[in-house]
Write a protein that holds these residues in place. Structure first.
Motif, PDB file in Angstrom:
ATOM      1  N   GLY A  96       0.816  -1.208   0.000  1.00 17.66           N
ATOM      2  CA  GLY A  96       0.000   0.000   0.000  1.00 17.66           C
ATOM      3  C   GLY A  96       0.848   1.256   0.000  1.00 17.66           C
ATOM      4  N   LEU A  97       1.932   1.229   0.759  1.00 14.57           N
ATOM      5  CA  LEU A  97       2.835   2.378   0.822  1.00 14.57           C
ATOM      6  C   LEU A  97       3.493   2.633  -0.528  1.00 14.57           C
ATOM      7  N   GLU A  98       3.992   1.580  -1.167  1.00 13.37           N
ATOM      8  CA  GLU A  98       4.623   1.748  -2.473  1.00 13.37           C
ATOM      9  C   GLU A  98       3.625   2.272  -3.503  1.00 13.37           C
ATOM     10  N   SER A  99       2.386   1.826  -3.415  1.00  9.24           N
ATOM     11  CA  SER A  99       1.349   2.315  -4.318  1.00  9.24           C
ATOM     12  C   SER A  99       1.100   3.804  -4.103  1.00  9.24           C
ATOM     13  N   LYS A 100       1.025   4.230  -2.848  1.00  5.84           N
ATOM     14  CA  LYS A 100       0.845   5.653  -2.545  1.00  5.84           C
ATOM     15  C   LYS A 100       2.015   6.483  -3.081  1.00  5.84           C
ATOM     16  N   VAL A 101       3.219   5.990  -2.852  1.00  7.21           N
ATOM     17  CA  VAL A 101       4.413   6.719  -3.302  1.00  7.21           C
ATOM     18  C   VAL A 101       4.411   6.830  -4.822  1.00  7.21           C
ATOM     19  N   ASP A 102       4.082   5.734  -5.516  1.00  6.00           N
ATOM     20  CA  ASP A 102       4.050   5.758  -6.982  1.00  6.00           C
ATOM     21  C   ASP A 102       3.059   6.787  -7.516  1.00  6.00           C
ATOM     22  N   ARG A 103       1.956   6.980  -6.807  1.00  9.41           N
ATOM     23  CA  ARG A 103       0.950   7.959  -7.239  1.00  9.41           C
ATOM     24  C   ARG A 103       1.304   9.383  -6.824  1.00  9.41           C
ATOM     25  N   LEU A 104       1.875   9.547  -5.627  1.00 12.42           N
ATOM     26  CA  LEU A 104       2.089  10.887  -5.087  1.00 12.42           C
ATOM     27  C   LEU A 104       3.378  11.569  -5.536  1.00 12.42           C
ATOM     28  N   VAL A 105       4.446  10.807  -5.709  1.00 14.81           N
ATOM     29  CA  VAL A 105       5.728  11.437  -6.054  1.00 14.81           C
ATOM     30  C   VAL A 105       5.646  12.228  -7.356  1.00 14.81           C
ATOM     31  N   PRO A 106       5.101  11.688  -8.441  1.00 21.16           N
ATOM     32  CA  PRO A 106       5.005  12.517  -9.653  1.00 21.16           C
ATOM     33  C   PRO A 106       4.191  13.792  -9.431  1.00 21.16           C
ATOM     34  N   ALA A 107       3.097  13.702  -8.676  1.00 20.07           N
ATOM     35  CA  ALA A 107       2.283  14.893  -8.406  1.00 20.07           C
ATOM     36  C   ALA A 107       3.055  15.918  -7.577  1.00 20.07           C
ATOM     37  N   VAL A 108       3.796  15.451  -6.597  1.00 20.08           N
ATOM     38  CA  VAL A 108       4.589  16.357  -5.758  1.00 20.08           C
ATOM     39  C   VAL A 108       5.682  17.022  -6.581  1.00 20.08           C
ATOM     40  N   LEU A 109       6.412  16.240  -7.365  1.00 22.78           N
ATOM     41  CA  LEU A 109       7.483  16.815  -8.189  1.00 22.78           C
ATOM     42  C   LEU A 109       6.916  17.816  -9.194  1.00 22.78           C
ATOM     43  N   TRP A 110       5.795  17.475  -9.795  1.00 20.85           N
ATOM     44  CA  TRP A 110       5.163  18.366 -10.768  1.00 20.85           C
ATOM     45  C   TRP A 110       4.739  19.676 -10.100  1.00 20.85           C
ATOM     46  N   SER A 111       4.127  19.590  -8.924  1.00 22.20           N
ATOM     47  CA  SER A 111       3.686  20.810  -8.237  1.00 22.20           C
ATOM     48  C   SER A 111       4.876  21.669  -7.823  1.00 22.20           C
ATOM     49  N   ARG A 112       5.974  21.045  -7.417  1.00 17.90           N
ATOM     50  CA  ARG A 112       7.169  21.819  -7.040  1.00 17.90           C
ATOM     51  C   ARG A 112       7.760  22.522  -8.270  1.00 17.90           C
ATOM     52  N   MET A 113       7.751  21.823  -9.420  1.00 20.45           N
ATOM     53  CA  MET A 113       8.274  22.440 -10.645  1.00 20.45           C
ATOM     54  C   MET A 113       7.387  23.623 -11.066  1.00 20.45           C
ATOM     55  N   LEU A 114       6.067  23.466 -10.966  1.00 18.64           N
ATOM     56  CA  LEU A 114       5.160  24.569 -11.313  1.00 18.64           C
ATOM     57  C   LEU A 114       5.346  25.744 -10.360  1.00 18.64           C
ATOM     58  N   ALA A 115       5.522  25.469  -9.095  1.00 17.24           N
ATOM     59  CA  ALA A 115       5.730  26.543  -8.118  1.00 17.24           C
ATOM     60  C   ALA A 115       7.021  27.298  -8.414  1.00 17.24           C
ATOM     61  N   ALA A 116       8.058  26.564  -8.798  1.00 16.87           N
ATOM     62  CA  ALA A 116       9.331  27.222  -9.120  1.00 16.87           C
ATOM     63  C   ALA A 116       9.199  28.081 -10.351  1.00 16.87           C
ATOM     64  N   LYS A 117       8.462  27.601 -11.368  1.00 12.55           N
ATOM     65  CA  LYS A 117       8.256  28.388 -12.582  1.00 12.55           C
ATOM     66  C   LYS A 117       7.448  29.644 -12.271  1.00 12.55           C
ATOM     67  N   THR A 118       6.416  29.531 -11.447  1.00 11.47           N
ATOM     68  CA  THR A 118       5.589  30.669 -11.064  1.00 11.47           C
ATOM     69  C   THR A 118       6.410  31.698 -10.295  1.00 11.47           C
ATOM     70  N   ALA A 119       7.300  31.237  -9.427  1.00 10.51           N
ATOM     71  CA  ALA A 119       8.135  32.147  -8.656  1.00 10.51           C
ATOM     72  C   ALA A 119       9.091  32.921  -9.561  1.00 10.51           C
ATOM     73  N   THR A 120       9.642  32.262 -10.587  1.00  9.66           N
ATOM     74  CA  THR A 120      10.584  32.956 -11.471  1.00  9.66           C
ATOM     75  C   THR A 120       9.848  33.930 -12.397  1.00  9.66           C
ATOM     76  N   VAL A 121       8.630  33.619 -12.789  1.00  3.55           N
ATOM     77  CA  VAL A 121       7.842  34.517 -13.635  1.00  3.55           C
ATOM     78  C   VAL A 121       7.419  35.752 -12.855  1.00  3.55           C
ATOM     79  N   ALA A 122       7.069  35.559 -11.580  1.00  2.00           N
ATOM     80  CA  ALA A 122       6.611  36.665 -10.740  1.00  2.00           C
ATOM     81  C   ALA A 122       7.755  37.607 -10.362  1.00  2.00           C
ATOM     82  N   ALA A 123       8.973  37.106 -10.370  1.00  2.00           N
ATOM     83  CA  ALA A 123      10.113  37.929  -9.945  1.00  2.00           C
ATOM     84  C   ALA A 123      10.570  38.906 -10.998  1.00  2.00           C
TER      85      ALA A 123
END
Length: 82
Positions: free
Chosen positions: A55-82
């Motif tokens: 169950g843990l590995e299944s959660k990680v497989d689903r959540l890690v891509p979403a977390v990495l994607w959200s962090r990349m979008l946040a970084a792009k938004t921060a650089t555009v706003a600056a």
């Protein structure tokens, strides 16, 4: 309670890497709990837990891509706003 390291993994998404460590911990009642710690960078960690390793590995497989994607979008938004 001590955690026992079971395994480590490295997940890659669009050139960004995330190290994941999987742990097992005994509960006070003698059961087992499993957790993972994702190391996104030195100050950014995400911890997920579950009753089973599968169950843990299944959660990680689903959540890690979403977390990495959200962090990349946040970084792009921060650089555009600056």
């Amino acid at each position: 309670m001590l955690r026992k390291l079971l395994k480590t993994a490295r997940i890659e998404m669009e050139g960004r890497f995330c190290d994941v460590r999987y742990f097992e911990q005994r509960t006070a009642s003698g059961g087992r709990r499993y957790s993972s710690e994702m190391l996104l960078d030195a100050t950014d960690r995400i911890i997920i837990d579950d009753d089973s390793m599968t169950g843990l590995e299944s959660k990680v497989d689903r959540l890690v891509p979403a977390v990495l994607w959200s962090r990349m979008l946040a970084a792009k938004t921060a650089t555009v706003a600056a």
